[in-house]
Design a protein around this motif. Structure first.
Motif, mmCIF file in Angstrom:
data_model
loop_
_atom_site.group_PDB
_atom_site.id
_atom_site.type_symbol
_atom_site.label_atom_id
_atom_site.label_comp_id
_atom_site.label_asym_id
_atom_site.label_seq_id
_atom_site.Cartn_x
_atom_site.Cartn_y
_atom_site.Cartn_z
ATOM 1 N N LEU A 193 0.821 -1.205 0.000
ATOM 2 C CA LEU A 193 0.000 0.000 0.000
ATOM 3 C C LEU A 193 0.858 1.258 0.000
ATOM 4 N N VAL A 194 1.889 1.253 0.837
ATOM 5 C CA VAL A 194 2.770 2.418 0.911
ATOM 6 C C VAL A 194 3.435 2.673 -0.439
ATOM 7 N N GLU A 195 3.926 1.608 -1.065
ATOM 8 C CA GLU A 195 4.544 1.754 -2.380
ATOM 9 C C GLU A 195 3.546 2.340 -3.380
ATOM 10 N N ARG A 196 2.324 1.849 -3.344
ATOM 11 C CA ARG A 196 1.294 2.334 -4.256
ATOM 12 C C ARG A 196 0.968 3.800 -4.003
ATOM 13 N N SER A 197 1.030 4.206 -2.745
ATOM 14 C CA SER A 197 0.625 5.573 -2.389
ATOM 15 C C SER A 197 1.533 6.632 -2.997
ATOM 16 N N TYR A 198 2.750 6.244 -3.396
ATOM 17 C CA TYR A 198 3.681 7.227 -3.952
ATOM 18 C C TYR A 198 3.553 7.358 -5.467
ATOM 19 N N PHE A 199 2.650 6.584 -6.083
ATOM 20 C CA PHE A 199 2.403 6.756 -7.511
ATOM 21 C C PHE A 199 1.501 7.966 -7.723
ATOM 22 N N ALA A 200 1.782 8.743 -8.736
ATOM 23 C CA ALA A 200 0.902 9.853 -9.089
ATOM 24 C C ALA A 200 -0.394 9.301 -9.683
ATOM 25 N N PRO A 201 -1.501 10.012 -9.495
ATOM 26 C CA PRO A 201 -2.751 9.539 -10.102
ATOM 27 C C PRO A 201 -2.617 9.485 -11.620
ATOM 28 N N SER A 202 -3.192 8.436 -12.206
ATOM 29 C CA SER A 202 -3.040 8.247 -13.651
ATOM 30 C C SER A 202 -4.207 8.806 -14.452
ATOM 31 N N ALA A 203 -5.380 8.923 -13.793
ATOM 32 C CA ALA A 203 -6.560 9.375 -14.534
ATOM 33 C C ALA A 203 -7.403 10.375 -13.759
ATOM 34 N N GLY A 204 -7.430 10.264 -12.443
ATOM 35 C CA GLY A 204 -8.294 11.121 -11.639
ATOM 36 C C GLY A 204 -7.552 12.263 -10.975
ATOM 37 N N ARG A 205 -8.273 12.963 -10.109
ATOM 38 C CA ARG A 205 -7.656 14.100 -9.407
ATOM 39 C C ARG A 205 -6.685 13.646 -8.329
ATOM 40 N N TYR A 206 -7.012 12.535 -7.659
ATOM 41 C CA TYR A 206 -6.198 12.047 -6.545
ATOM 42 C C TYR A 206 -5.969 10.546 -6.679
ATOM 43 N N ARG A 207 -4.924 10.076 -6.005
ATOM 44 C CA ARG A 207 -4.777 8.651 -5.748
ATOM 45 C C ARG A 207 -5.286 8.411 -4.333
ATOM 46 N N VAL A 208 -6.166 7.429 -4.157
ATOM 47 C CA VAL A 208 -6.790 7.184 -2.852
ATOM 48 C C VAL A 208 -6.445 5.762 -2.397
ATOM 49 N N ILE A 209 -6.010 5.658 -1.152
ATOM 50 C CA ILE A 209 -5.697 4.363 -0.538
ATOM 51 C C ILE A 209 -6.701 4.141 0.585
#
Length: 385
Positions: free
Chosen positions: A99-115
């Motif tokens: 989850l932590v690794e995923r949280s550092y990816f920039a959003p690819s399509a939306g306004r935010y990345r949400v975990i």
């Protein structure tokens, strides 16, 4: 009628939480009001997960009317939302690190990345520590949403890094209306289910639509009321554990078989074909996860029984204090009156304390049968062990 029925999509499935919905709607639309780490707390069945995913949908969508994107989030298929819900006893360190690794990816399509972490209370201290820095300094466009029964279920270091939002318990009438709307059952059945489930929406829906579940609950409470000594305590404890085990197997068996079949198809093993030695480790890992899930399912089943027993002796206390208008188990009024008249209040409180103690024992991995036997012996004797 609950006003949240009229809330716009994706908030329309959130019932009885008007204040929380308004807070999150405002946060999703105003960056100045948005915290980058949230903790949604509330009792089981209050709608924590439903609210968390509605919030995620509103955060990801470019504008409030973008229902296509929101539906993609709610379906669990949007690339910018990662959700973790565990069926096992705990969330593992490996899952937290992913989850932590995923949280550092920039959003690819939306306004935010949400975990979204639906069962944040199932993290042990070492696992919680994995999240600390990510919660304290998340990327600008990442939002964490944790869910747990209460703030006390998480470490103080986690609580200090999140904005807490406490949900209220829905009223019985609100839950009953929702169950009628969803299932079409009559008002009386829906009200009884909502009351017996103590306003837990998911459990109320099951009780309303499953005759066997209703009978099993009634039979269990009557059996416990009939315990008169060690012999019957052991017998009834065995019945409770067997019923919980059968229920857990029924809930997990079909899913286990489907997962195994899907894995075999993925690696190219036909039905009935022997599993090659090189793939046995994958099958073993899947079976290990399934055993952990079965353990959690059994514990959850026993916990539901303990919740029902708690409601039973809570009713007895209410009658002993002369308050008979708020009973959960009204259908057992004659039996409750008999216990209330025969027992001093102190004995009823011992029973309630014993139920709480049994919950703690089960969390420490005490054998479920032994814990349940000890509980029923304490209740029948009125003496602490």
């Amino acid at each position: 009628m609950t006003t949240t029925q009229l809330a716009p999509f994706p908030w329309s499935e959130v019932w009885g939480q008007d204040a929380a919905v308004e807070t999150l709607r405002h946060a999703a639309s105003d960056p100045a009001a948005l915290s980058h780490a949230w903790l949604i707390t509330g009792p089981p069945g209050s709608g924590r997960s439903t609210l968390a995913h509605a919030f995620a949908a509103a955060l990801v969508a470019e504008h409030p009317g973008d229902e296509a994107v929101m539906r993609q989030v709610l379906a669990g298929t949007h690339p910018d939302v990662t959700a973790l819900r565990t069926d096992k006893v705990i969330i593992t360190i490996a899952e937290a690190r992913a989850l932590v690794e995923r949280s550092y990816f920039a959003p690819s399509a939306g306004r935010y990345r949400v975990i979204v972490v639906e069962d944040a209370d199932r993290m042990v201290e070492r696992t919680s520590n994995v999240l600390l820095k990510a919660l304290e300094e998340p990327p600008e466009q990442t939002v964490w949403v944790l869910c747990a029964p209460s703030e006390a279920d998480l470490l103080p270091t986690i609580r200090s890094r999140v904005r807490a939002l406490r949900l209220r318990e829905p009223e019985v009438d609100d839950v009953a209306r929702l169950i009628t709307l969803r299932t079409g059952v009559d008002d009386a059945t829906a009200e009884q289910a909502a009351r017996h489930a103590q306003r837990h929406i998911g459990m109320a829906q099951r009780l309303a639509t499953d005759d066997a579940a209703r009978r099993r609950r009634d039979d269990t409470l009557r059996a416990v009321l009939g315990v008169r000594g060690v012999g019957t305590a052991v017998e009834v404890a065995g019945q409770i554990i067997q019923a919980a085990t059968d229920d857990a197997k029924a809930l997990t068996a079909e899913r286990d078989a489907a997962e195994r079949a899907a894995l075999l198809r993925t690696v190219g093993v036909a039905d009935g074909q022997a599993v090659p030695p090189a793939l046995r480790s994958q099958i073993s890992a899947l079976e290990d996860d399934q055993r952990k899930r079965a353990t959690r399912s059994l514990r959850d089943g026993i916990d539901r029984v303990l919740t029902d027993l708690q409601s039973l002796y809570r009713d007895v206390v209410m009658l002993q204090f002369g308050r008979d208008g708020e009973l959960i188990n009204r259908e057992l009024r004659a039996e409750l009156d008999a216990v209330a008249a025969a027992w001093p209040i102190e004995r009823t409180l011992i029973a309630l304390d014993a139920i709480a103690g049994t919950r703690e024992s089960l969390e420490r991995n005490v054998a479920p049968l032994l814990a349940t036997e000890s509980l029923l012996v304490t209740i029948s004797s009125g003496r602490t062990p």
